[in-house]
Design a protein around this motif. Structure first.
Motif, short mmCIF file in Angstrom:
data_model
loop_
_atom_site.label_atom_id
_atom_site.label_comp_id
_atom_site.label_asym_id
_atom_site.label_seq_id
_atom_site.Cartn_x
_atom_site.Cartn_y
_atom_site.Cartn_z
N PRO A 182 56.58 35.68 35.23
CA PRO A 182 55.19 36.08 35.47
C PRO A 182 55.07 37.34 36.31
CG PRO A 182 55.45 33.73 35.75
CD PRO A 182 56.84 34.28 35.60
N LEU A 183 54.07 38.13 35.99
CA LEU A 183 53.81 39.37 36.72
C LEU A 183 53.03 39.06 37.99
CD1 LEU A 183 52.65 41.30 33.56
CD2 LEU A 183 54.54 42.07 35.00
N PRO A 184 53.10 39.95 38.99
CA PRO A 184 52.24 39.75 40.16
C PRO A 184 50.78 39.90 39.75
CG PRO A 184 53.31 41.90 40.23
CD PRO A 184 53.92 41.16 39.09
N THR A 185 49.91 39.23 40.49
CA THR A 185 48.48 39.33 40.16
C THR A 185 47.71 39.99 41.28
OG1 THR A 185 48.13 37.12 41.03
CG2 THR A 185 48.45 37.31 38.66
N SER A 186 46.57 40.56 40.92
CA SER A 186 45.71 41.21 41.90
C SER A 186 44.80 40.19 42.55
CB SER A 186 44.83 42.25 41.21
OG SER A 186 45.62 43.32 40.80
N ALA A 187 44.58 40.36 43.82
CA ALA A 187 43.67 39.44 44.54
C ALA A 187 42.23 39.80 44.20
CB ALA A 187 43.92 39.56 46.03
N ALA A 197 51.36 38.36 30.50
CA ALA A 197 50.22 38.95 31.21
C ALA A 197 48.94 38.21 30.90
CB ALA A 197 50.07 40.42 30.82
N SER A 198 48.13 38.05 31.93
CA SER A 198 46.80 37.46 31.76
C SER A 198 45.85 38.15 32.74
CB SER A 198 46.85 35.96 32.00
OG SER A 198 47.31 35.70 33.31
N HIS A 199 44.64 37.67 32.80
CA HIS A 199 43.60 38.23 33.67
C HIS A 199 44.15 38.48 35.09
CE1 HIS A 199 39.62 38.87 35.23
NE2 HIS A 199 39.73 37.87 36.08
N ARG A 200 44.05 39.71 35.55
CA ARG A 200 44.45 40.17 36.88
C ARG A 200 45.95 40.46 37.01
NH1 ARG A 200 40.77 37.69 41.70
NH2 ARG A 200 38.84 37.39 40.53
N SER A 201 46.71 40.36 35.94
CA SER A 201 48.14 40.69 36.06
C SER A 201 48.31 42.19 36.33
CB SER A 201 48.89 40.36 34.76
OG SER A 201 48.95 38.98 34.56
N ASN A 202 49.19 42.49 37.27
CA ASN A 202 49.56 43.89 37.55
C ASN A 202 50.71 44.26 36.64
OD1 ASN A 202 47.97 45.06 39.51
ND2 ASN A 202 49.11 44.12 41.19
N ILE A 203 50.46 45.02 35.62
CA ILE A 203 51.51 45.34 34.65
C ILE A 203 52.36 46.50 35.14
CG2 ILE A 203 51.85 46.26 32.30
CD1 ILE A 203 49.52 44.41 31.48
N ARG A 215 47.55 52.54 38.20
CA ARG A 215 47.68 51.09 38.13
C ARG A 215 47.20 50.57 36.78
NH1 ARG A 215 44.37 47.20 42.13
NH2 ARG A 215 45.73 45.40 42.09
N VAL A 216 48.08 49.82 36.13
CA VAL A 216 47.73 49.21 34.83
C VAL A 216 47.58 47.71 35.05
CG1 VAL A 216 48.43 48.87 32.43
CG2 VAL A 216 49.09 50.97 33.63
N THR A 217 46.38 47.18 34.81
CA THR A 217 46.14 45.75 35.00
C THR A 217 45.57 45.14 33.72
OG1 THR A 217 44.02 46.34 35.99
CG2 THR A 217 45.80 45.78 37.50
N TRP A 219 36.14 40.54 39.97
CA TRP A 219 37.29 41.46 40.06
C TRP A 219 37.25 42.48 38.91
CZ3 TRP A 219 41.30 42.31 36.61
CH2 TRP A 219 42.35 43.09 37.10
N SER A 220 36.97 41.98 37.69
CA SER A 220 36.87 42.90 36.54
C SER A 220 35.79 43.93 36.77
CB SER A 220 36.54 42.13 35.26
OG SER A 220 37.49 41.16 34.96
N ALA A 221 34.63 43.45 37.23
CA ALA A 221 33.48 44.33 37.40
C ALA A 221 33.72 45.38 38.50
CB ALA A 221 32.24 43.51 37.73
N ALA A 222 34.69 45.08 39.38
CA ALA A 222 34.99 46.04 40.46
C ALA A 222 35.98 47.11 40.02
CB ALA A 222 35.53 45.27 41.67
#
Lengths: 108, 354
Positions: A103-108, B139-145, B156-158, B231-234
């Motif tokens: 799994p990739l790190p996630t953003s807070a 990868a899913s919602h909020r993943s830092n790719i 930053r690619v998310t 988070w998406s909207a930001a």
């Protein structure tokens, strides 16, 4: 003679048609899509007509009573069933694939 | 063979969208020679993955690709992606997190071609990548790719999707298609609508790009769920948009244009032509153009049958509405110097304004 490998993309039984994808088995022709009336499917193949089913369409000429006429054959491929050995292989492959996930790190 | 010219300057951001009529691939230059590749389709002239052939032609070394993202597993988005992954062995390979599960992994394995030759659709491509790689990144919602400093800016690619609810919806949907003993082996199902796709937000410091993949609209699983998330909207609003799901009505969420995009972004999309389904429709084109006057499509070529008249007449006796699947390959290239006010648009091959 034309030989096409077809894949059923969709079936509209009310309209009596199937949407198909055609790949030429003779010559270098690009892929085409089209619509085929279900009346061209033989009775013995009718139960095989579903999305994803594969068939072969052969268009040829034949001599009948001294004259040449167009003829065609549309035959569906019958599929075998999943075997126990295949299901075991799938299970093993899936376990290997799953073990490679990080799994990739996630953003807070 | 299309001639693409020179590579972008090190301080030039690029988004190039490739599409032959049935297929989609994207190459993104993030700056300083770093590239991100999303999905794959075949360039008919090169007979190779379009984005790989493109990078080779403009002189980009294979090692400059940082990540490859397979947004989802459908055939039109992953053709040749196993070759692309092999060409860029050092790039991370990212797939939708819906496959980070034993049962969904089993789905890929079942339709990998080993037991179901010719029935695999895109599952075979993804499975081949998984066999060749030691690591896959779901990868899913909020993943830092990808997060990297380029041109003294934080790039930053998310991932904006799939959202968690879509993950569980996919598992439930998939269960009915899992192979069972003594059940006939059939073609991999289409599994629509598409809520499993990885959509990407690329923040390049003072601007952003939105890649909408094939994500469709739904209040809990699709675009509305993405947009409603704080988070998406930001995220920084984007000025370039790869329109979701070939511009279709089912991929349209008006709030995307308000929340995730700046006013009048540059929009590009690929067509989808298979059977009766032809996207975008005239209504779809009108809707996209209603949101922005700067809209482009990778292939606007005619779909008329390509065969000699005798063959066409004979086949036409059995098969009506004949149309070519891949009538014309093209690419839409967007380039923008860092700090520049707008994108420069270049059209190649069959690409044209929408």
């Amino acid at each position: 003679m034309q030989v096409w490998e077809g894949t059923v993309l969709g079936v509209n039984r009310e309209a009596g048609v199937m949407q198909v994808l055609l790949d030429a088995k003779i010559g270098q022709m690009p892929r085409h899509t089209g619509e085929v009336d279900l009346e061209w499917v033989s009775e013995q193949d009718k139960d095989l007509v579903r999305s994803g089913a594969v068939f072969y369409l052969t268009l040829f000429k034949r001599t009948r009573q001294g004259s040449i006429e167009n003829s065609q054959e549309l035959r569906f491929r019958r599929r075998p069933s999943w075997s126990a050995a295949q299901l075991k292989q799938i299970e093993d492959d899936a376990a290997l694939l799953y073990s490679k996930m990080r799994p990739l790190p996630t953003s807070a | 063979m299309i001639q693409y010219g020179s590579p972008p300057a090190i301080d030039e951001i690029e988004v190039t969208l490739f599409g032959p009529g049935y297929g989609e691939a994207i190459a993104v230059h993030l700056g300083e020679g770093a590239w991100l590749l999303v999905d794959s389709c075949i360039d008919p002239a090169a007979k190779a993955p379009a984005s790989g052939a493109y990078l080779e032609q403009i002189g980009v070394d294979a090692s400059q690709v940082r990540s490859i993202v397979a947004s989802h597993w459908h055939d039109d988005h992953v053709r040749g992606i196993s070759k692309l992954a092999a060409r860029h062995p050092n790039a991370d390979f990212v797939i939708s997190a819906v496959f980070n599960d034993r049962s969904t992994a089993a789905f890929l394995a079942a339709y990998s071609g080993a037991s179901s030759a010719g029935l695999a659709r895109g599952a075979k491509e993804l499975f081949e990548v998984s066999r060749a790689r030691n690591t896959l990144f779901p990868a899913s919602h909020r993943s830092n790719i990808l997060e990297v400093v380029l041109n003294a800016r934080n790039v930053r690619v998310t991932a904006l999707s799939p959202v968690p609810a879509a993950y569980f919806q996919f598992l439930t949907h998939l269960a009915q298609y899992m192979p069972r003993r003594n059940q006939a082996i059939n073609h991999a199902p289409q599994l629509r609508p598409n809520f499993e796709a990885v959509t990407l937000h690329i923040d390049i410091g003072d601007d952003a790009v939105l890649l909408g993949a094939d994500l469709e609209e739904h209040d809990r699983f699709g675009w509305s769920a993405v947009v409603a998330d704080q988070w998406s909207a930001a995220r920084r609003p984007a000025t370039a948009y790869k329109v979701a799901h070939h511009g279709s009505y089912t991929g349209n969420c008006p709030q995307v244009w308000v929340v995730l995009l700046k006013q009048y972004p540059v929009a590009c999309l690929t067509p989808f032509t298979l059977g009766e389904l032809r996207l975008p429709t005239d209504a779809d084109k009108g809707r996209v153009k209603g949101n922005t006057p700067y809209a482009y499509i990778s292939s606007g070529a005619s779909r008329r049958p390509d065969m000699d008249s005798r063959q066409l007449k004979r086949l036409g006796d059995i098969c009506r509405k004949l149309a070519q699947v891949d009538a014309g390959f093209g690419a839409v290239r967007l380039r923008k110097q860092l700090g520049a006010p707008s994108w420069r648009v270049e059209l190649f091959g069959a690409a044209q304004a929408l």
